[in-house]
Design an enzyme around this catalytic site. Structure first.
Site, short mmCIF file in Angstrom:
data_model
loop_
_atom_site.label_atom_id
_atom_site.label_comp_id
_atom_site.label_asym_id
_atom_site.label_seq_id
_atom_site.Cartn_x
_atom_site.Cartn_y
_atom_site.Cartn_z
N ASP A 1 -0.93 -7.14 -7.81
CA ASP A 1 -2.31 -6.65 -7.99
C ASP A 1 -3.17 -7.50 -7.06
OD1 ASP A 1 -4.64 -6.35 -10.81
OD2 ASP A 1 -4.91 -6.24 -8.64
N GLY B 1 0.75 -1.24 0.00
CA GLY B 1 0.00 0.00 0.00
C GLY B 1 0.78 1.29 0.00
N LYS C 1 -15.14 -0.96 5.01
CA LYS C 1 -14.29 -0.90 6.22
C LYS C 1 -14.97 -1.62 7.40
CE LYS C 1 -10.74 1.53 4.65
NZ LYS C 1 -9.39 0.98 4.50
N THR D 1 -3.71 12.22 1.90
CA THR D 1 -2.96 11.29 1.06
C THR D 1 -3.53 11.34 -0.36
OG1 THR D 1 -4.54 9.52 1.51
CG2 THR D 1 -2.63 9.69 3.00
N TYR E 1 -18.38 9.11 2.63
CA TYR E 1 -17.52 7.93 2.74
C TYR E 1 -18.25 6.70 2.20
CZ TYR E 1 -13.58 5.27 4.64
OH TYR E 1 -12.47 4.46 4.78
N ALA F 1 -5.02 8.98 -1.87
CA ALA F 1 -6.34 8.34 -1.84
C ALA F 1 -7.40 9.28 -1.26
CB ALA F 1 -6.27 7.05 -1.02
C1 LIG Z 1 -15.67 12.10 4.25
C2 LIG Z 1 -14.59 11.27 4.92
C3 LIG Z 1 -13.34 12.11 5.09
C4 LIG Z 1 -12.21 11.29 5.74
C5 LIG Z 1 -11.72 10.18 4.81
C6 LIG Z 1 -10.45 9.57 5.42
C7 LIG Z 1 -9.91 8.54 4.47
C8 LIG Z 1 -8.99 8.92 3.50
C9 LIG Z 1 -8.49 7.97 2.60
C10 LIG Z 1 -8.91 6.65 2.69
O1 LIG Z 1 -8.44 5.66 1.83
C11 LIG Z 1 -9.04 5.52 0.61
C12 LIG Z 1 -10.06 6.34 0.19
C13 LIG Z 1 -10.59 6.17 -1.10
C14 LIG Z 1 -10.08 5.18 -1.93
O2 LIG Z 1 -10.62 5.02 -3.21
C15 LIG Z 1 -10.01 5.68 -4.23
C16 LIG Z 1 -8.74 6.24 -4.11
C17 LIG Z 1 -8.19 6.87 -5.24
C18 LIG Z 1 -8.91 6.92 -6.41
C19 LIG Z 1 -10.16 6.33 -6.45
O3 LIG Z 1 -10.86 6.36 -7.59
N1 LIG Z 1 -10.69 5.71 -5.37
C20 LIG Z 1 -9.06 4.35 -1.50
C21 LIG Z 1 -8.54 4.53 -0.23
C22 LIG Z 1 -9.83 6.28 3.67
O4 LIG Z 1 -10.22 4.98 3.71
C23 LIG Z 1 -10.33 7.22 4.57
#
Ligand SMILES: CCCCCCc1ccc(Oc2ccc(Oc3cccc(O)n3)cc2)c(O)c1
Length: 254
Positions: free
Chosen positions: A64, A13, A162, A193, A155, A195
């Site tokens: 992957d 990751g 999650k 980040t 979210y 993401a």
């Molecule tokens: C409204 C909630 C604000 C706090 C969000 C905190 C957070 C930030 C990043 C997180 O990790 C993610 C989030 C979205 C995610 O899906 C994505 C990432 C990049 C591009 C995409 O099309 N989807 C993958 C990991 C995560 O699980 C939680």
């Protein structure tokens, strides 16, 4: 001798130097651990490989996580090189961008399945492959967010995934405990980040932390890294199946 001297493990990751997994990797290396890293594709390899080498890592492998054969290949290679491992960091998740801002009820079957697969099932697949290499026991840590336990606007489907991840942490901990393998989740506060940029209204969430979190601030990737070091080391030898909040206390106040 550092807390993780003689210990080695795999980190899934790291995307760049802002990744939470990178904060964890730095703390593990500073404590003396030997690290292996995986990356999803060539584009990410260009960023991950130099970072991995800066922490003296010699094992940087493609993976992957949506492919069982990739997961098996990674652990086969690590098994050949090292024989056994002591820890795994799982800091991987995905949901379609539109599912992270549209109304939750609009989530497609395909989007729901994808989020569950990459964000929750991959922990089960990785743990199944890691357990046979954890001959002297081990520790597995995954990353979750408050949205698993509270309905956090935007979210959405990631929160549902999650929730499945946190339940999977408990079921894996219950099964693998007799092998001396601990499985825990860190529920981190919002951190900027790559993401995070995909989640609707993320910036607003950061601001609310400064106003409402007991510590009146957000947490850093280093702070998450320090708590991960605790859960991945012998300091937490009596801890398993936990979701540990590292969020400046935001989760328990209204
Ligand atoms: C409204 C909630 C604000 C706090 C969000 C905190 C957070 C930030 C990043 C997180 O990790 C993610 C989030 C979205 C995610 O899906 C994505 C990432 C990049 C591009 C995409 O099309 N989807 C993958 C990991 C995560 O699980 C939680």
């Amino acid at each position: 001798m550092g807390l993780m001297a003689g210990k080695r493990g795999i980190i899934f990751g790291v995307a760049n130097d802002k990744s939470i997994a990178w904060g964890i990797a730095q703390q593990l290396r500073a404590a003396g651990a030997t690290l292996a890293f995986t990356y999803l594709n060539e584009a990410l390899e260009k960023r991950v490989r130099p970072l991995a080498e800066s922490l003296d890592s010699e094992l940087v492998l493609p993976c992957d996580l949506s492919k069982d054969e990739d997961i098996e290949a990674v652990f086969k290679k690590v098994g050949e090189q090292w024989g056994d491992i002591d820890f795994v960091v799982h800091a991987v998740a995905f949901a379609n961008r539109e599912d992270l801002k549209n109304p939750f009820s609009q989530t497609s079957r395909e989007g729901f399945t994808l989020a569950m697969d990459i964000s929750a099932y991959t922990l089960v697949a990785v743990s199944r492959a890691a357990a046979p290499l954890m001959k002297d026991g081990g520790s597995i840590v995954t990353m979750t967010y408050l949205g698993a336990q509270r309905a956090v606007p935007n979210y959405n489907v990631m929160g549902v995934a999650k929730a499945a991840l946190e339940a999977s942490t408990r079921y894996l901990a219950a099964e693998l405990g007799e092998q001396g393998i601990r499985v825990n989740a860190i529920s981190a506060g919002p951190i900027k980040t790559l993401a995070a940029s995909a989640v609707g209204k993320f910036k607003e969430k950061l601001k609310v932390m400064d106003e409402r979190a007991p510590l009146r601030r957000t947490v850093t990737q280093d702070e998450v890294g320090k708590s991960a070091l605790y859960l991945l080391s012998d300091l937490s030898s009596g801890v398993t199946g936990e979701t540990h909040f590292v969020d400046a206390g935001f989760n328990f106040v209204v």
